[in-house]
Design a protein around this motif. Structure first.
Motif, PDB file in Angstrom:
ATOM      1  N   ARG A  60       0.819  -1.213   0.000  1.00 27.99           N
ATOM      2  CA  ARG A  60       0.000   0.000   0.000  1.00 27.99           C
ATOM      3  C   ARG A  60       0.858   1.272   0.000  1.00 27.99           C
ATOM      4  O   ARG A  60       0.612   2.204   0.743  1.00 27.99           O
ATOM      5  CB  ARG A  60      -0.976   0.005   1.165  1.00 27.99           C
ATOM      6  CG  ARG A  60      -1.931  -1.169   1.141  1.00 27.99           C
ATOM      7  CD  ARG A  60      -3.099  -0.954   2.081  1.00 27.99           C
ATOM      8  NE  ARG A  60      -3.977  -2.089   2.135  1.00 27.99           N
ATOM      9  CZ  ARG A  60      -4.910  -2.358   1.231  1.00 27.99           C
ATOM     10  NH1 ARG A  60      -5.060  -1.602   0.204  1.00 27.99           N
ATOM     11  NH2 ARG A  60      -5.684  -3.412   1.377  1.00 27.99           N
ATOM     12  N   ASP A  61       1.847   1.279  -0.851  1.00 25.75           N
ATOM     13  CA  ASP A  61       2.780   2.405  -0.946  1.00 25.75           C
ATOM     14  C   ASP A  61       2.446   3.236  -2.186  1.00 25.75           C
ATOM     15  O   ASP A  61       2.978   3.024  -3.275  1.00 25.75           O
ATOM     16  CB  ASP A  61       4.220   1.893  -1.016  1.00 25.75           C
ATOM     17  CG  ASP A  61       5.236   2.986  -0.791  1.00 25.75           C
ATOM     18  OD1 ASP A  61       4.943   4.157  -1.109  1.00 25.75           O
ATOM     19  OD2 ASP A  61       6.331   2.664  -0.289  1.00 25.75           O
ATOM     20  N   LEU A  62       1.536   4.201  -2.001  1.00 28.78           N
ATOM     21  CA  LEU A  62       1.063   5.030  -3.099  1.00 28.78           C
ATOM     22  C   LEU A  62       2.206   5.808  -3.746  1.00 28.78           C
ATOM     23  O   LEU A  62       2.311   5.874  -4.973  1.00 28.78           O
ATOM     24  CB  LEU A  62      -0.011   5.999  -2.603  1.00 28.78           C
ATOM     25  CG  LEU A  62      -0.478   7.058  -3.599  1.00 28.78           C
ATOM     26  CD1 LEU A  62      -1.140   6.416  -4.812  1.00 28.78           C
ATOM     27  CD2 LEU A  62      -1.410   8.040  -2.938  1.00 28.78           C
ATOM     28  N   ARG A  63       3.071   6.385  -2.935  1.00 27.74           N
ATOM     29  CA  ARG A  63       4.161   7.201  -3.476  1.00 27.74           C
ATOM     30  C   ARG A  63       5.039   6.388  -4.416  1.00 27.74           C
ATOM     31  O   ARG A  63       5.333   6.806  -5.543  1.00 27.74           O
ATOM     32  CB  ARG A  63       4.998   7.782  -2.334  1.00 27.74           C
ATOM     33  CG  ARG A  63       6.116   8.705  -2.807  1.00 27.74           C
ATOM     34  CD  ARG A  63       6.946   9.237  -1.629  1.00 27.74           C
ATOM     35  NE  ARG A  63       7.547   8.175  -0.837  1.00 27.74           N
ATOM     36  CZ  ARG A  63       8.663   7.522  -1.175  1.00 27.74           C
ATOM     37  NH1 ARG A  63       9.292   7.807  -2.275  1.00 27.74           N
ATOM     38  NH2 ARG A  63       9.158   6.589  -0.386  1.00 27.74           N
ATOM     39  N   VAL A  69       4.978   4.152 -11.953  1.00 29.03           N
ATOM     40  CA  VAL A  69       4.198   4.481 -13.149  1.00 29.03           C
ATOM     41  C   VAL A  69       4.911   5.574 -13.945  1.00 29.03           C
ATOM     42  O   VAL A  69       5.024   5.483 -15.172  1.00 29.03           O
ATOM     43  CB  VAL A  69       2.759   4.896 -12.778  1.00 29.03           C
ATOM     44  CG1 VAL A  69       2.029   5.463 -13.984  1.00 29.03           C
ATOM     45  CG2 VAL A  69       1.995   3.717 -12.200  1.00 29.03           C
ATOM     46  N   ALA A  70       5.428   6.576 -13.263  1.00 27.53           N
ATOM     47  CA  ALA A  70       6.163   7.651 -13.951  1.00 27.53           C
ATOM     48  C   ALA A  70       7.415   7.102 -14.642  1.00 27.53           C
ATOM     49  O   ALA A  70       7.745   7.506 -15.761  1.00 27.53           O
ATOM     50  CB  ALA A  70       6.526   8.757 -12.959  1.00 27.53           C
ATOM     51  N   ARG A  86      -2.757   4.557 -12.396  1.00 30.29           N
ATOM     52  CA  ARG A  86      -2.782   5.813 -11.636  1.00 30.29           C
ATOM     53  C   ARG A  86      -4.192   6.104 -11.120  1.00 30.29           C
ATOM     54  O   ARG A  86      -4.378   6.459  -9.949  1.00 30.29           O
ATOM     55  CB  ARG A  86      -2.281   6.969 -12.502  1.00 30.29           C
ATOM     56  CG  ARG A  86      -2.132   8.256 -11.740  1.00 30.29           C
ATOM     57  CD  ARG A  86      -1.573   9.389 -12.579  1.00 30.29           C
ATOM     58  NE  ARG A  86      -0.142   9.217 -12.752  1.00 30.29           N
ATOM     59  CZ  ARG A  86       0.451   8.942 -13.907  1.00 30.29           C
ATOM     60  NH1 ARG A  86      -0.241   8.799 -15.006  1.00 30.29           N
ATOM     61  NH2 ARG A  86       1.758   8.814 -13.971  1.00 30.29           N
ATOM     62  N   ALA A  87      -5.196   5.930 -11.965  1.00 32.23           N
ATOM     63  CA  ALA A  87      -6.578   6.194 -11.560  1.00 32.23           C
ATOM     64  C   ALA A  87      -7.027   5.260 -10.439  1.00 32.23           C
ATOM     65  O   ALA A  87      -7.668   5.696  -9.479  1.00 32.23           O
ATOM     66  CB  ALA A  87      -7.513   6.058 -12.763  1.00 32.23           C
ATOM     67  N   LEU A  88      -6.680   3.979 -10.552  1.00 33.27           N
ATOM     68  CA  LEU A  88      -7.074   3.025  -9.510  1.00 33.27           C
ATOM     69  C   LEU A  88      -6.449   3.375  -8.173  1.00 33.27           C
ATOM     70  O   LEU A  88      -7.081   3.234  -7.123  1.00 33.27           O
ATOM     71  CB  LEU A  88      -6.699   1.600  -9.927  1.00 33.27           C
ATOM     72  CG  LEU A  88      -7.519   1.023 -11.072  1.00 33.27           C
ATOM     73  CD1 LEU A  88      -6.937  -0.314 -11.517  1.00 33.27           C
ATOM     74  CD2 LEU A  88      -8.975   0.869 -10.680  1.00 33.27           C
ATOM     75  N   TRP A  89      -5.205   3.825  -8.191  1.00 27.22           N
ATOM     76  CA  TRP A  89      -4.528   4.179  -6.949  1.00 27.22           C
ATOM     77  C   TRP A  89      -5.041   5.484  -6.366  1.00 27.22           C
ATOM     78  O   TRP A  89      -5.018   5.666  -5.152  1.00 27.22           O
ATOM     79  CB  TRP A  89      -3.021   4.249  -7.169  1.00 27.22           C
ATOM     80  CG  TRP A  89      -2.391   2.928  -6.985  1.00 27.22           C
ATOM     81  CD1 TRP A  89      -2.244   1.952  -7.923  1.00 27.22           C
ATOM     82  CD2 TRP A  89      -1.834   2.402  -5.784  1.00 27.22           C
ATOM     83  NE1 TRP A  89      -1.628   0.861  -7.377  1.00 27.22           N
ATOM     84  CE2 TRP A  89      -1.357   1.111  -6.074  1.00 27.22           C
ATOM     85  CE3 TRP A  89      -1.683   2.903  -4.504  1.00 27.22           C
ATOM     86  CZ2 TRP A  89      -0.748   0.309  -5.113  1.00 27.22           C
ATOM     87  CZ3 TRP A  89      -1.070   2.105  -3.549  1.00 27.22           C
ATOM     88  CH2 TRP A  89      -0.613   0.823  -3.861  1.00 27.22           C
ATOM     89  N   LEU A  90      -5.495   6.396  -7.197  1.00 32.44           N
ATOM     90  CA  LEU A  90      -5.925   7.702  -6.713  1.00 32.44           C
ATOM     91  C   LEU A  90      -7.413   7.764  -6.389  1.00 32.44           C
ATOM     92  O   LEU A  90      -7.879   8.730  -5.813  1.00 32.44           O
ATOM     93  CB  LEU A  90      -5.565   8.787  -7.731  1.00 32.44           C
ATOM     94  CG  LEU A  90      -4.067   8.983  -7.938  1.00 32.44           C
ATOM     95  CD1 LEU A  90      -3.806   9.983  -9.064  1.00 32.44           C
ATOM     96  CD2 LEU A  90      -3.385   9.439  -6.658  1.00 32.44           C
TER      97      LEU A  90
END
Length: 101
Positions: A60-63, A69-70, A86-90
């Motif tokens: 669960r490490d969003l950063r 992804v970048a 990106r959308a799923l995580w945000l």
């Protein structure tokens, strides 16, 4: 693979192969373990970014997920997959209908 010397066994290529084999054989604990090792040793390598998306999901490490992804987008390009990840995580996850009450 346990008989290989660490300088070979811990290469990015071998760790990716070991993770893939563990995943394909349904050994989830082993899969997660190898992904964690891959992140520890090669987490800053853009070539490992795609493989590490699962690890960042499990931890669960969003950063780090967004950084991966970048990195993928810099190496290849932005496409539907990178936009979707990106959308799923945000997007906050809520049970269906929870926002209506």
């Amino acid at each position: 693979m346990g008989r290989l010397p660490p300088e070979i066994a811990d290469t990015r290529v071998m760790l990716v192969q070991r993770a893939s084999l563990a995943n394909e054989s349904g050994e989830e604990a082993r899969y997660r373990e190898v992904l964690a090792r891959l992140e520890d040793l090669h987490g800053d390598d853009p070539a490992a970014a795609f493989m590490l998306l699962d690890h960042y999901f499990y931890s669960r490490d969003l950063r780090k997920c967004l950084q991966a992804v970048a990195a993928i987008e810099r190496r290849v390009w932005a496409d539907g997959m990178t936009y979707l990840v990106r959308a799923l995580w945000l997007t906050p996850v809520r049970p269906y209908g929870a926002s209506r009450t």
